[in-house]
Design a protein around this motif. Structure first.
Motif, mmCIF file in Angstrom:
data_model
loop_
_atom_site.group_PDB
_atom_site.id
_atom_site.type_symbol
_atom_site.label_atom_id
_atom_site.label_comp_id
_atom_site.label_asym_id
_atom_site.label_seq_id
_atom_site.Cartn_x
_atom_site.Cartn_y
_atom_site.Cartn_z
ATOM 1 N N TYR A 218 -2.748 14.707 11.895
ATOM 2 C CA TYR A 218 -4.010 14.827 12.638
ATOM 3 C C TYR A 218 -4.416 16.284 12.861
ATOM 4 C CZ TYR A 218 -7.388 14.165 16.445
ATOM 5 O OH TYR A 218 -8.508 14.210 17.233
ATOM 6 N N ARG A 222 -7.637 16.567 10.396
ATOM 7 C CA ARG A 222 -8.726 15.774 10.973
ATOM 8 C C ARG A 222 -10.109 16.340 10.672
ATOM 9 N NH1 ARG A 222 -7.191 19.058 14.772
ATOM 10 N NH2 ARG A 222 -8.547 19.816 16.450
ATOM 11 N N LEU A 233 -11.078 6.651 17.239
ATOM 12 C CA LEU A 233 -10.961 5.883 18.491
ATOM 13 C C LEU A 233 -12.262 5.838 19.298
ATOM 14 C CD1 LEU A 233 -7.460 7.142 19.695
ATOM 15 C CD2 LEU A 233 -8.077 4.741 19.394
ATOM 16 N N LEU A 237 -13.094 4.068 22.936
ATOM 17 C CA LEU A 237 -13.037 4.932 24.127
ATOM 18 C C LEU A 237 -14.390 4.919 24.844
ATOM 19 C CD1 LEU A 237 -11.072 8.009 22.717
ATOM 20 C CD2 LEU A 237 -10.288 6.483 24.543
ATOM 21 N N MET A 287 -9.352 14.694 23.224
ATOM 22 C CA MET A 287 -9.629 13.493 24.017
ATOM 23 C C MET A 287 -9.595 13.742 25.524
ATOM 24 S SD MET A 287 -7.550 9.948 23.951
ATOM 25 C CE MET A 287 -6.273 10.746 24.910
ATOM 26 N N SER A 294 -17.333 17.063 28.576
ATOM 27 C CA SER A 294 -18.657 16.442 28.422
ATOM 28 C C SER A 294 -19.056 15.720 29.710
ATOM 29 C CB SER A 294 -18.654 15.414 27.285
ATOM 30 O OG SER A 294 -18.248 15.991 26.090
ATOM 31 N N ILE A 358 -20.372 9.322 12.121
ATOM 32 C CA ILE A 358 -20.341 10.423 11.149
ATOM 33 C C ILE A 358 -19.003 11.124 11.332
ATOM 34 C CG2 ILE A 358 -21.444 12.567 10.359
ATOM 35 C CD1 ILE A 358 -23.997 11.802 11.700
ATOM 36 N N ARG A 363 -20.676 15.922 11.810
ATOM 37 C CA ARG A 363 -21.578 15.653 12.939
ATOM 38 C C ARG A 363 -22.165 16.966 13.474
ATOM 39 N NH1 ARG A 363 -19.510 10.831 16.926
ATOM 40 N NH2 ARG A 363 -21.563 10.021 17.380
ATOM 41 N N TRP A 366 -24.681 18.091 10.855
ATOM 42 C CA TRP A 366 -25.856 17.193 10.953
ATOM 43 C C TRP A 366 -26.823 17.710 12.029
ATOM 44 C CZ3 TRP A 366 -26.995 13.809 15.161
ATOM 45 C CH2 TRP A 366 -27.895 12.777 14.893
ATOM 46 N N ALA A 367 -26.300 18.012 13.225
ATOM 47 C CA ALA A 367 -27.172 18.452 14.331
ATOM 48 C C ALA A 367 -27.694 19.871 14.077
ATOM 49 C CB ALA A 367 -26.406 18.384 15.649
ATOM 50 N N ASP A 394 -20.523 4.947 19.051
ATOM 51 C CA ASP A 394 -20.063 5.624 20.268
ATOM 52 C C ASP A 394 -21.209 6.380 20.960
ATOM 53 O OD1 ASP A 394 -20.516 7.842 18.675
ATOM 54 O OD2 ASP A 394 -18.404 8.328 18.369
ATOM 55 N N ASP A 397 -23.439 8.359 25.070
ATOM 56 C CA ASP A 397 -22.220 8.819 25.739
ATOM 57 C C ASP A 397 -22.362 10.302 26.094
ATOM 58 O OD1 ASP A 397 -19.021 7.804 25.601
ATOM 59 O OD2 ASP A 397 -19.304 9.987 25.628
ATOM 60 N N ASN A 399 -20.364 12.564 25.573
ATOM 61 C CA ASN A 399 -19.905 13.347 24.412
ATOM 62 C C ASN A 399 -21.042 13.635 23.444
ATOM 63 O OD1 ASN A 399 -17.272 13.357 25.188
ATOM 64 N ND2 ASN A 399 -16.615 11.733 23.802
ATOM 65 N N ILE A 404 -24.602 17.466 21.057
ATOM 66 C CA ILE A 404 -25.916 17.865 20.535
ATOM 67 C C ILE A 404 -26.315 19.218 21.128
ATOM 68 C CG2 ILE A 404 -28.387 17.268 20.612
ATOM 69 C CD1 ILE A 404 -27.373 14.266 20.302
ATOM 70 N N SER A 407 -24.325 21.992 19.561
ATOM 71 C CA SER A 407 -24.779 22.333 18.205
ATOM 72 C C SER A 407 -26.092 23.094 18.222
ATOM 73 C CB SER A 407 -24.989 21.056 17.371
ATOM 74 O OG SER A 407 -23.860 20.238 17.421
HETATM 75 P P1 FAD Z 1 -11.174 12.423 17.044
HETATM 76 O O1 FAD Z 1 -11.459 13.740 16.420
HETATM 77 O O2 FAD Z 1 -10.012 11.698 16.543
HETATM 78 O O3 FAD Z 1 -11.025 12.708 18.603
HETATM 79 C C1 FAD Z 1 -10.385 11.781 19.505
HETATM 80 C C2 FAD Z 1 -11.295 11.572 20.690
HETATM 81 O O4 FAD Z 1 -11.515 12.802 21.369
HETATM 82 C C3 FAD Z 1 -12.676 11.069 20.319
HETATM 83 O O5 FAD Z 1 -12.705 9.691 20.160
HETATM 84 C C4 FAD Z 1 -13.506 11.557 21.487
HETATM 85 O O6 FAD Z 1 -13.381 10.692 22.581
HETATM 86 C C5 FAD Z 1 -12.843 12.885 21.838
HETATM 87 N N1 FAD Z 1 -13.543 13.981 21.162
HETATM 88 C C6 FAD Z 1 -13.324 14.473 19.920
HETATM 89 N N2 FAD Z 1 -14.124 15.509 19.665
HETATM 90 C C7 FAD Z 1 -14.885 15.694 20.762
HETATM 91 C C8 FAD Z 1 -15.912 16.604 21.134
HETATM 92 N N3 FAD Z 1 -16.317 17.561 20.299
HETATM 93 N N4 FAD Z 1 -16.471 16.482 22.326
HETATM 94 C C9 FAD Z 1 -16.061 15.536 23.189
HETATM 95 N N5 FAD Z 1 -15.089 14.646 22.915
HETATM 96 C C10 FAD Z 1 -14.516 14.716 21.724
HETATM 97 N N6 FAD Z 1 -18.557 11.696 20.608
HETATM 98 C C11 FAD Z 1 -18.753 10.469 21.130
HETATM 99 O O7 FAD Z 1 -17.795 9.867 21.627
HETATM 100 N N7 FAD Z 1 -19.992 9.903 21.160
HETATM 101 C C12 FAD Z 1 -21.082 10.509 20.623
HETATM 102 O O8 FAD Z 1 -22.194 9.982 20.659
HETATM 103 C C13 FAD Z 1 -20.892 11.795 20.035
HETATM 104 N N8 FAD Z 1 -21.940 12.454 19.479
HETATM 105 C C14 FAD Z 1 -21.769 13.693 18.969
HETATM 106 C C15 FAD Z 1 -22.869 14.357 18.429
HETATM 107 C C16 FAD Z 1 -22.735 15.633 17.902
HETATM 108 C C17 FAD Z 1 -23.940 16.337 17.344
HETATM 109 C C18 FAD Z 1 -21.460 16.258 17.923
HETATM 110 C C19 FAD Z 1 -21.296 17.629 17.369
HETATM 111 C C20 FAD Z 1 -20.357 15.597 18.465
HETATM 112 C C21 FAD Z 1 -20.484 14.312 18.990
HETATM 113 N N9 FAD Z 1 -19.378 13.606 19.518
HETATM 114 C C22 FAD Z 1 -19.581 12.368 20.053
HETATM 115 C C23 FAD Z 1 -18.050 14.235 19.591
HETATM 116 C C24 FAD Z 1 -17.135 13.966 18.363
HETATM 117 O O9 FAD Z 1 -17.810 14.288 17.198
HETATM 118 C C25 FAD Z 1 -16.686 12.509 18.323
HETATM 119 O O10 FAD Z 1 -16.085 12.161 19.562
HETATM 120 C C26 FAD Z 1 -15.672 12.228 17.227
HETATM 121 O O11 FAD Z 1 -16.187 12.584 15.983
HETATM 122 C C27 FAD Z 1 -15.328 10.740 17.259
HETATM 123 O O12 FAD Z 1 -14.473 10.393 16.224
HETATM 124 P P2 FAD Z 1 -12.907 10.135 16.475
HETATM 125 O O13 FAD Z 1 -12.704 9.153 17.569
HETATM 126 O O14 FAD Z 1 -12.311 9.827 15.172
HETATM 127 O O15 FAD Z 1 -12.526 11.569 16.992
#
Ligand code: FAD
Length: 449
Positions: A218, A222, A233, A237, A287, A294, A358, A363, A366-367, A394, A397, A399, A404, A407
């Motif tokens: 990871y 990742r 996740l 979550l 996480m 956020s 994404i 992500r 993208w933004a 997700d 939220d 996050n 956004i 970015s």
């Molecule tokens: P992993 O990388 O495996 O991370 C594990 C967990 O950690 C995630 O499930 C999430 O809960 C948390 N996490 C990871 N990265 C971030 C971060 N940068 N900020 C806050 N928490 C994080 N996350 C959302 O949950 N919902 C959204 O709508 C969302 N929109 C996003 C939009 C943009 C433009 C950006 C840049 C990020 C966004 N994120 C969002 C944060 C992050 O991209 C996602 O949480 C992550 O990609 C989810 O995939 P994963 O569970 O495999 O993440």
């Protein structure tokens, strides 16, 4: 005693449900869990609600086995909750904490108008949002030191919910899941196919698979857009099908070593070799530190959905570049249909439209490209929020709103070298991603040859 489930849709490891049960047991009262299906979808789509209802159906079955009543109603979350509490002559109500405006307005209304006592419980964050900090944190590094100071105290397994011995004398009116699905079928669909199976059990199974197969890689992989090593996740979550506390405890147990706490260095860094220990530290960074940052932002900044929520330096630099010529600009329809000139952007948008997610690294891209190719930064934020909430499993939220504004507006970031359109906001390019990762196979995966 009533627990109004909203953000934390699970039975296990749910402090709001546990506290409601504790009071109900002390007072020898029945325990009711209420869920209010809101009338307006709030920018979300039919598929998201169906996913949610499947998870809630599992919750309702488990609650019934535990002697806890389940009530599902539709209406305005505040007014329907208040009416139900009065109908039940409830002594107390327990609510899930959320930093978002709607949930806070509901808690405030109940605290004002409900005759019994109102409790708000943060069952979502490992450290309650009001404990970790009482102000908006500037960046991850200020949050990290606060999280690390407190984390040891909160990394403890919650007690288990027990069979409830007091039941309701009367039958309560509730929507069946069939009726709820009929209502939800009236909402606009966005066309995604959600790959995640819904619910608590599925989330636990996925976590175990992630630990067994990916945790070791990871920290290393990742961010690699050409591979699939994120935890994936976030849909669970987001809806609270699993708590981040449970994820943290299970990962720590699997690794068999305590996490690197009270360490100033960025946990997401790694030793360059596959290592479950590095994976654990990186996951806790994402996480807990990032995710809870956020919540901290949305709790302390009411403008979390617009450019107004960005830090002053970010707004100023974007203002200074407002009139810069844009090489391309797109309409909402062109963005939505992934019809830009840029293959990498179109691939990210296509992933979003197909599976409601994404890759985390894409992500950001993208933004940022939406800032670069929109008429104004305000329009870029608005379109990002719209598309993210409409398609992402997700979405809706904290996050998402923080991601956004990170970015586009420089939230939780610092000024970078100045350039057109972006000003001092951190820039990203497809060439930069391609240099580090296999961007072409990502594009191929989502767009074909
Ligand atoms: P992993 O990388 O495996 O991370 C594990 C967990 O950690 C995630 O499930 C999430 O809960 C948390 N996490 C990871 N990265 C971030 C971060 N940068 N900020 C806050 N928490 C994080 N996350 C959302 O949950 N919902 C959204 O709508 C969302 N929109 C996003 C939009 C943009 C433009 C950006 C840049 C990020 C966004 N994120 C969002 C944060 C992050 O991209 C996602 O949480 C992550 O990609 C989810 O995939 P994963 O569970 O495999 O993440």
């Amino acid at each position: 005693m009533v627990y109004v489930m909203s953000r934390d849709q699970r039975v296990d490891d749910n402090f709001a449900l546990l506290l409601a049960q504790r009071e109900a047991l002390e007072r020898r009262l029945p325990l009711v869990v209420l869920f209010v299906l809101r009338e307006r979808p709030g920018g979300r789509s039919r598929e998201h609600f169906l996913f949610m209802l499947d998870g809630l159906e599992e919750v309702s079955r488990r609650l019934q086995e535990l002697g806890i009543a389940w009530v599902l109603r539709q209406g305005s979350p505040s007014r329907t909750t208040l009416a139900t509490l009065r109908e039940l002559d409830a002594a107390s109500v327990y609510l899930d904490f959320s930093p978002l405006r709607g949930a806070r307005a509901r808690a405030e209304l109940l605290a004002r108008e409900f005759e019994g006592s109102t409790h708000v419980v943060d069952a979502h964050n490992v450290i309650p949002a009001w404990e970790v900090s009482d102000k908006q944190e500037v960046a991850a590094h200020t949050m990290r030191s606060k999280v690390h100071k407190l984390l040891g105290r909160y990394l403890e397994a919650p007690p288990r919910i027990v069979r409830h011995p007091y039941s309701l004398a009367d039958h309560l009116e509730t929507l069946s899941f069939e009726q709820a699905r009929d209502i939800v079928h009236g909402l606009p669909a966005c066309g995604i196919r959600i790959a995640h199976p819904p619910g608590e059990k599925a989330a636990r199974r996925h976590l175990q698979k992630f630990i067994d197969e990916k945790l070791e890689y990871y920290a290393l992989l990742r961010n690699d857009v050409g591979r699939d090593f994120q935890s994936d996740l976030s849909p669970w979550l987001h809806l609270g099908h699993i708590s981040s506390l449970r994820v943290a405890l299970q990962v720590i147990e699997a690794v068999g070593r305590p996490p690197l706490l009270l360490e100033r260095a960025k946990l997401a860094e790694h030793s360059g070799q596959p290592s479950a220990y590095d994976g654990m530290n990186a996951l806790l960074e994402e996480m807990i530190v990032r995710k809870e940052l956020s919540d901290n932002f949305c709790l302390h900044n009411p403008h979390y959905k617009s450019l107004q929520g960005a830090p002053e330096w970010g707004r100023q630099t974007l203002e200074a570049h407002r009139e810069d010529p844009r090489e391309f600009t797109y309409s909402l329809q062109e963005w939505e249909e992934a019809r830009t000139h840029d293959r990498a952007w179109n691939a990210a948008q296509t992933q979003l439209r197909r599976v409601g997610k994404i890759h985390g690294y894409m992500r950001m891209y993208w933004a940022k490209k939406m800032l670069e190719w929109s008429r104004s930064p305000e329009e870029a934020v608005e379109m990002c929020v719209y598309l993210n909430d409409k398609y992402s499993v997700d979405g809706g939220d904290p996050n998402g709103y923080a991601g956004i504004l990170w970015s586009i507006g420089g939230l939780h970031d610092h000024p970078w070298k100045e350039r057109p359109v972006f000003g001092k906001i951190r820039y990203m390019s497809a060439e930069g991603i391609r240099r580090k990762y296999d961007l072409d196979s990502y594009c191929k995966r989502w767009l074909g040859s």
